[in-house]
Write an enzyme that holds these catalytic residues in place. Sequence first.
Site, PDB file in Angstrom:
ATOM      1  N   ASP A  12     -92.760 -22.014   4.008  1.00 42.01           N
ATOM      2  CA  ASP A  12     -94.199 -21.966   3.542  1.00 42.01           C
ATOM      3  C   ASP A  12     -94.802 -23.392   3.428  1.00 42.01           C
ATOM      4  OD1 ASP A  12     -93.569 -19.165   3.465  1.00 42.01           O
ATOM      5  OD2 ASP A  12     -93.940 -19.208   1.046  1.00 42.01           O
ATOM      6  N   ASP A  50     -96.685 -17.455   4.272  1.00 40.77           N
ATOM      7  CA  ASP A  50     -97.051 -16.653   3.308  1.00 40.77           C
ATOM      8  C   ASP A  50     -98.347 -16.069   3.892  1.00 40.77           C
ATOM      9  OD1 ASP A  50     -96.075 -15.909   0.504  1.00 40.77           O
ATOM     10  OD2 ASP A  50     -97.732 -16.702  -0.458  1.00 40.77           O
ATOM     11  N   HIS A  52    -100.872 -13.146   2.909  1.00 42.56           N
ATOM     12  CA  HIS A  52    -101.378 -11.989   2.224  1.00 42.56           C
ATOM     13  C   HIS A  52    -102.882 -11.539   2.415  1.00 42.56           C
ATOM     14  CE1 HIS A  52     -98.148 -13.093  -0.730  1.00 42.56           C
ATOM     15  NE2 HIS A  52     -98.790 -14.215  -1.011  1.00 42.56           N
ATOM     16  N   HIS A  85    -104.097 -17.108  -2.618  1.00 42.52           N
ATOM     17  CA  HIS A  85    -103.665 -18.093  -1.870  1.00 42.52           C
ATOM     18  C   HIS A  85    -103.212 -17.546  -0.419  1.00 42.52           C
ATOM     19  CE1 HIS A  85    -100.266 -16.469  -3.831  1.00 42.52           C
ATOM     20  NE2 HIS A  85     -99.253 -16.593  -2.742  1.00 42.52           N
ATOM     21  N   LYS A 110     -94.950 -13.113   5.814  1.00 38.45           N
ATOM     22  CA  LYS A 110     -94.296 -12.214   4.723  1.00 38.45           C
ATOM     23  C   LYS A 110     -95.538 -12.068   3.675  1.00 38.45           C
ATOM     24  CE  LYS A 110     -92.275 -16.168   2.705  1.00 38.45           C
ATOM     25  NZ  LYS A 110     -93.033 -16.096   1.416  1.00 38.45           N
ATOM     26  N   CYS A 155     -90.109 -19.339  -3.256  1.00 35.90           N
ATOM     27  CA  CYS A 155     -89.744 -18.620  -1.888  1.00 35.90           C
ATOM     28  C   CYS A 155     -88.506 -19.534  -1.459  1.00 35.90           C
ATOM     29  CB  CYS A 155     -90.935 -18.847  -0.990  1.00 35.90           C
ATOM     30  SG  CYS A 155     -92.128 -17.928  -1.561  1.00 35.90           S
TER      31      CYS A 155
END
Length: 202
Positions: A12, A50, A52, A85, A110, A155
Amino acid sequence: MPDATEALIVIDVQNDFCPGGALAVAGGDEIVAPINALMADYPLTVLTQDWHPAGHSSFATSHGGKAPFDVIDMPYGAQVLWPDHCVQNSPGAEFHTGLNTDAAKMIIRKGYRPEIDSYSAFFENDHTTPTGLEGYLRTLGVQRLTMVGLATDFCVAYSAIDGARLGFDVTVRQDLCRAIDLDGSLAAAQTDMAAAGVKLDG
Ligand code: VGL
Ligand code: ZN
């Protein structure tokens, strides 16, 4: 020098976790150049990202009356609520511009399921839904992992502990990680990593 049984896992290293980002980790950008240098030693580099959807359930804005860093109960356990984020396709979700992404053979995204967070590179936060990284590494004969990136206490720690539980020999280069450190979360993560058999280096 690392051989073909070793991989570098870079967690990340994205704009939102670097200074100026939505969930900035102090000094997050300081690790970019030394991570690039380390990639040259490894036959295999994997990046995680990351990733989302807007309105993700880990965002405080998705829960009325909640603020960032509040903790709520989710069906899979306690969940820290974060500022919005790493929203898919936003500038904050991009890798830090200085990161050598060309060196990566695999990028694991992820946290893309709206209803569950995913700190670990191996499993979502229910500790059961796999990302596929285990199979990828095993089919390539990888046994040893060096982990670096952001954030040490979320993470990176989750990835390292899962990796160790899966039977990989895991080392975390703490000098190439930076922490959020929420209410002692860094010390707790270090204790948990050591208990899981993760080697803490740097
Ligand atoms: C992370 C909080 C929320 C991390 C990701 O990369 O450590 N932390 N999402
Ligand atoms: Zn996240």
